[in-house]
Scaffold this active site. Structure first.
Site, mmCIF file in Angstrom:
data_model
loop_
_atom_site.group_PDB
_atom_site.id
_atom_site.type_symbol
_atom_site.label_atom_id
_atom_site.label_comp_id
_atom_site.label_asym_id
_atom_site.label_seq_id
_atom_site.Cartn_x
_atom_site.Cartn_y
_atom_site.Cartn_z
ATOM 1 N N LYS A 62 -52.236 56.135 -16.420
ATOM 2 C CA LYS A 62 -53.240 56.620 -17.204
ATOM 3 C C LYS A 62 -52.873 57.722 -18.298
ATOM 4 O O LYS A 62 -53.464 57.815 -19.411
ATOM 5 C CB LYS A 62 -54.558 57.315 -16.261
ATOM 6 C CG LYS A 62 -55.265 56.293 -15.346
ATOM 7 C CD LYS A 62 -55.944 56.918 -14.265
ATOM 8 C CE LYS A 62 -56.503 55.876 -13.447
ATOM 9 N NZ LYS A 62 -57.073 56.576 -12.139
ATOM 10 N N GLN A 101 -59.312 61.398 -8.443
ATOM 11 C CA GLN A 101 -58.484 60.032 -7.992
ATOM 12 C C GLN A 101 -58.769 59.844 -6.585
ATOM 13 O O GLN A 101 -58.687 61.124 -5.672
ATOM 14 C CB GLN A 101 -56.957 60.384 -8.224
ATOM 15 C CG GLN A 101 -55.967 59.366 -7.838
ATOM 16 C CD GLN A 101 -56.133 58.173 -8.840
ATOM 17 O OE1 GLN A 101 -56.421 58.226 -9.838
ATOM 18 N NE2 GLN A 101 -56.266 56.954 -8.464
ATOM 19 N N ASP A 105 -65.622 58.328 -15.536
ATOM 20 C CA ASP A 105 -65.663 57.355 -14.625
ATOM 21 C C ASP A 105 -66.991 56.855 -14.316
ATOM 22 O O ASP A 105 -67.270 55.749 -13.719
ATOM 23 C CB ASP A 105 -65.155 57.730 -13.154
ATOM 24 C CG ASP A 105 -63.881 57.343 -12.847
ATOM 25 O OD1 ASP A 105 -63.367 56.116 -13.552
ATOM 26 O OD2 ASP A 105 -63.180 57.570 -11.684
#
Length: 940
Positions: free
Chosen positions: A55, A99, A124
């Site tokens: 990422k 995460q 997200d």
């Protein structure tokens, strides 16, 4: 049939390329634009490290930025919460992801942690707010979860049909919060007919065979076989399963790829399918949120979406508090959101007022300022001519009726007049700030903070003189610089700055100072008669105008005569109004001169040692207070310095924040206290000089009543009935006032090079002939326009003509604004320039005391400060009984004082009262509260 393999790698490159181009294009117009993703990792899982690095790498490749917040596996839920909240409030962060899984030794509720993320930064798309919006089909307000978003994109791109999902049977295997459930909602709201299957679903195979689009996210290797797939179906494999061979770590999907290829029409591989799309969509979401957050209000012609309030207009016009109470205000969070203030830039003080962060200035640094307009007035009667009401009415007209981005910036009223004779300062009639009781009482406590800081300095001055007079030098020095346990005498930073001013080299240990240096360091030797710093309180109290302190037995006879001022007369209030940042305020406080030492040198707050302590007490005061008008337009209420011994305007900071929020085509309307000869002159020569802001126009408020007074009418006395001349038509008196005071104040405004619009504030007793005469005369004397306004009785609707005239006056290039005098001129010449050019005097006359002060301030290095004249507001001259536009007079300067911290010298023309008294029947007789409903009545 062989399925088309849909490469997520290739399509993700396209997404990232498009995002990279958008970032580059955005930076062409906004060079400092950034898109920053914060990744929160708990622990050190190897697979998480791989995903995170991918990422960060992809973000960097296209010009975005990633920030890894790596936390130990011993972190607690509380500490992790604080990390998330800090990122929420970090204006440099645009997107936040946590995460998963959390690799932590302590039990942490991952759902709780994710839900702490600011919905605007939830790239997200997993917070309850974004999930709820997606479930409800509010797609325009939703941040799509990355994996489902990637799945949808692959379908649309591979088929070449953005509406491919519409009308299709969609089956989702799995109901996880990250993939299954949001994918079902996303495809549903793109008009697919969606079925969700999970571990308890019977006959899954039969349901899969009906699917035109099959999304598999069940977490089982090769769970879906070829005979589960409808021929020609679009199969999206979201599974990631690690093979059993620990040496190869091969990854498998949830679909038997090799077999499925023979049946499906389209198939995403694993790896290389959905995975790269998840990363791409994460970065895309981050860019979109960065654009939404950082460029809000920055685009040309960006107009706010404001819900304007529509008060019911009654005749006769009710009392101000009745009008205020009849109109329910919006919650201040809504007002803030409408004008582009982010939730993390807002500190609520209840539901109707809030403080606003100065971080807005950094966020909107690239935004061009809006139009900057000051409302001033002709020389008023003792009753006032409605500048505050005009300010609010004009703002309501510009916003609620012309739909311009507009802010009002007004002063905070003092509690003294509120409970004395004048009342509050929220405007009036149908042009006021609401709720008026919140506006007039305490607000957010800024005045109280100034009171505390002012009085701490006053206490420190007397305490220092007491200790110096009762202790020998060695004892005084030992107490000011005590030894620590190591036998060292460390000095604080503020004490080191005193060494700097004395020309003594800094030392790590004050023990190394010589005897002579110790004396210079420890003894301020303040000369008591020169002390100009008084104690303050925010109440009118005539018996504190002269007091004697130190009468207690423990003060050992160290008495002196001093006085109290009202808090808004404190230099700290003027500093707040003129400061440009917290750091600037700290420096201004350090420069406050409280008096002189016995050698004639200035003694400062920094010498006393209280600079930082005062700054701490005033830390929150630098943030403007947000409220609203009766019609729902935004208002900043900030600072309230006296308009005679200070400059009498709201803060520079409120103006600066407002100018950024309204944008290039918007308006900021602020008010200058007293008549234009005092308030407007100080606005230009002091406030604009320190702010660096360029004014766009002056709105000069006039009334027929005041013009009749200046034309030779009888005296207007507060509390006494008006004479018939003011109630009946009288053209000669109006004409006389126009030819004198109105003419002179228009000329004064024109000296600064910007257009002047005369607002004739209409009263019920005014006749059409009188009003027409004023407008005609104003234009003949150089006003850009003159407009009759009825905002008191009609609100914004009554000021629409005024608003349109202002819009017209400020069109085109900025005008050639200029100051009245150069700061390099001597103090005496600057005073004389104001007296002659603005007041119409022939000359000035300095008293011996004034001459001595000017010489002293010049010697002390203060000669380049601007001038803040302290004079009666009831006449252009020093005599309040002389109306119109007197000429041929001499302006007497009785005394001169310095507000070095605020940054001006103020000559005293006549006696100035800095502590008002209470009259025989103050306002507090009428102020009451219902103890059950807590409704306040009697304010005005």
């Amino acid at each position: 049939m062989v399925a088309e393999i849909v490469s997520g790698l290739e399509y993700s490159k396209k997404v990232l390329h498009d995002v990279g181009e958008k970032i580059a294009k955005t930076r062409e117009h906004h060079p400092h634009f950034e898109a920053v993703l914060a990744i929160v990792q708990v622990g050190n899982r190897g697979d998480s490290n791989v995903y995170i690095n991918a990422k960060l790498k992809k973000a960097q490749e296209i010009g975005a930025h990633g920030k890894l917040i790596k936390l130990p596996d011993t972190i607690t839920q509380g500490d992790l919460k604080r990390e998330i909240m800090a990122l929420n409030h970090d204006n440099n962060i645009d997107g936040i992801i946590v995460q998963l899984p959390l690799n932590c030794k302590h039990e942490i509720d991952a759902d709780y942690i994710i839900d702490l993320i600011d919905p605007l930064k939830d790239v997200d798309g997993l917070t309850r707010i974004n999930a709820g919006r997606l479930a409800r089909g509010e797609l325009q307000r939703t941040i799509f979860p990355c994996t489902p978003f990637g799945c949808l994109y692959l379908v649309q791109q591979a088929t070449g049909n953005p509406n491919f999902v519409s009308g299709k049977e969609v089956v989702v295997l799995g109901r996880s919060k990250i993939v299954g459930s949001p994918a079902a909602a996303l495809f549903l709201w793109h008009h697919g007919t969606v079925t969700i299957c999970h571990s308890k679903t019977p006959n899954i195979k039969e349901k899969c065979l009906r699917a035109d689009i099959l999304i598999v996210a069940i977490g089982k290797k090769h769970f879906v076989k070829a005979d589960w797939i409808k021929p020609g179906a679009f199969v999206i494999d979201c599974g990631i399963n690690v093979g059993e061979d620990p040496t190869s770590r091969k990854i498998y999907g949830d679909v038997d790829t090799e077999a499925a290829k023979e049946v499906a029409g389209y198939l995403t591989p694993v790896p290389g399918g959905v995975g790269p799309m998840t990363v791409a969509m994460l970065i895309r979401n981050t860019y979109e949120q960065a654009k939404r957050r950082r460029l809000a209000g920055k685009e040309a012609n960006s107009t706010w979406n404001v819900e304007y309030l529509k008060p019911t207009l009654l005749q006769p016009v009710p009392s101000d508090i009745a009008i205020s109470r009849a109109q329910p205000p919006k919650d201040i969070e809504k007002v803030a959101g409408e004008v582009g203030i982010h939730p993390d830039e807002l500190d609520l003080y209840g539901r109707k007022k809030a403080k606003v962060s100065l971080d807005i200035l950094e966020r909107l640094n690239d935004v061009k300022n809006g139009k900057y307009v000051v409302v001033a007035g002709i020389t008023p009667t003792p009753l006032g001519e409605g500048k505050s009401t005009t300010t609010i009415g004009l703002v309501q007209a510009l916003g609620a009726h012309l739909h311009k981005n507009v802010f009002a910036c007004v002063r905070q009223p003092s509690q003294g007049p509120t409970f004395g004779i004048k009342g509050g300062a929220a405007g009036g009639g149908y042009s006021q700030v609401i709720p008026m009781e919140e506006f007039n009482l305490h607000l957010t406590g800024d005045i109280h903070a100034i009171t505390a800081a002012n009085n701490l300095l006053a206490a420190a001055i007397d305490a220092r003189m007491f200790h110096e007079s009762t202790q020998p030098t060695d004892a005084l020095f030992n107490r000011l610089a005590p030894k620590n346990k190591q036998g060292v005498r460390p000095l604080s930073e503020i004490q080191l700055r005193r060494l700097d001013r004395l020309g003594i080299p800094r030392v790590a240990d004050a023990e190394h100072l010589s005897e002579e240096q110790r004396v210079s360091f420890a003894r301020l030797n303040i000369d008591p008669p020169t002390i100009t710093w008084n104690r303050v309180m925010d109440t009118n109290d005539r018996f504190l105008r002269k007091i004697e302190i130190g009468l207690g037995p423990n003060e050992k006879g160290h008495t002196r005569t001093t006085q109290f001022d009202i808090t808004v007369a404190s230099e700290l209030m003027a500093i707040l109004a003129l400061t440009t940042s917290l750091a600037d305020m700290q420096q201004r406080i350090a420069r406050i001169v409280i008096g002189s030492d016995k050698a004639g040198n200035p003694v400062t707050a920094d010498d006393i040692g209280v600079t930082d302590a005062l700054t701490v007490l005033m830390r929150d005061t630098v943030r403007p207070n947000l409220m609203q008008t009766l019609e729902g337009t935004p208002v900043f209420v900030h600072a309230g310095p006296f308009a005679n011994i200070a400059h009498g305007q709201s803060s520079i900071l409120a103006d600066k924040v407002a100018l950024k929020l309204v944008g290039q085509d918007g308006f900021v309307i602020t008010e200058a206290g007293f008549g234009a000869d005092i308030g407007m002159e100080k606005f230009f020569n002091i406030k604009c000089r320190y702010s660096g802001l360029q004014p766009s126009a002056v709105v000069l408020v006039a009334t027929v009543r005041a013009l009749k007074m200046h034309g030779g009418g009888p005296a207007v006395v507060a509390g006494a009935p008006l004479k018939h001349e003011y109630l009946d038509e009288n053209i000669p008196l109006v004409e006389g006032g126009c030819d004198s005071n109105l003419r002179k104040q228009i000329e004064n405004a024109n000296k600064f090079g910007i257009p002047v619009i005369v607002c004739v504030n209409k009263f019920a007793t005014d006749t059409d002939k009188e009003l027409e005469l004023v407008c005609s005369k104003a234009k003949s004397y150089g006003a850009f326009d003159a407009v009759v306004s009825e905002h008191w009785s009609q609100g914004g609707a009554g000021a629409v003509a005024l608003a349109k005239s202002l819009v017209h006056a400020t069109e085109g290039p900025a005008k050639d604004f200029k100051f009245l005098y150069n700061l390099e001129m001597s103090l005496e010449d600057k005073i004389a320039t104001i007296a002659k050019e603005i007041y119409g005097a022939d000359r000035i006359e300095l008293s011996d005391e004034a001459k001595e002060k000017l010489e002293r301030y010049t010697r002390q290095g203060f000669s380049k400060l601007p001038i803040c004249m302290a004079k009666t507001h009831l006449s252009l001259s020093s005599d309040p009984t002389k109306k119109g536009a007197p000429t041929g007079f001499t302006l007497p300067i009785r005394d001169v004082r310095a507000s070095v911290g605020a940054g001006f010298i103020y000559p005293l023309v006549g006696e100035m009262t800095t502590m008002p008294g209470l009259n025989t029947r103050p306002c507090f007789y009428d102020i009451t509260i219902d103890p059950v409903t807590e409704i306040i009545d009697g304010l005005f």
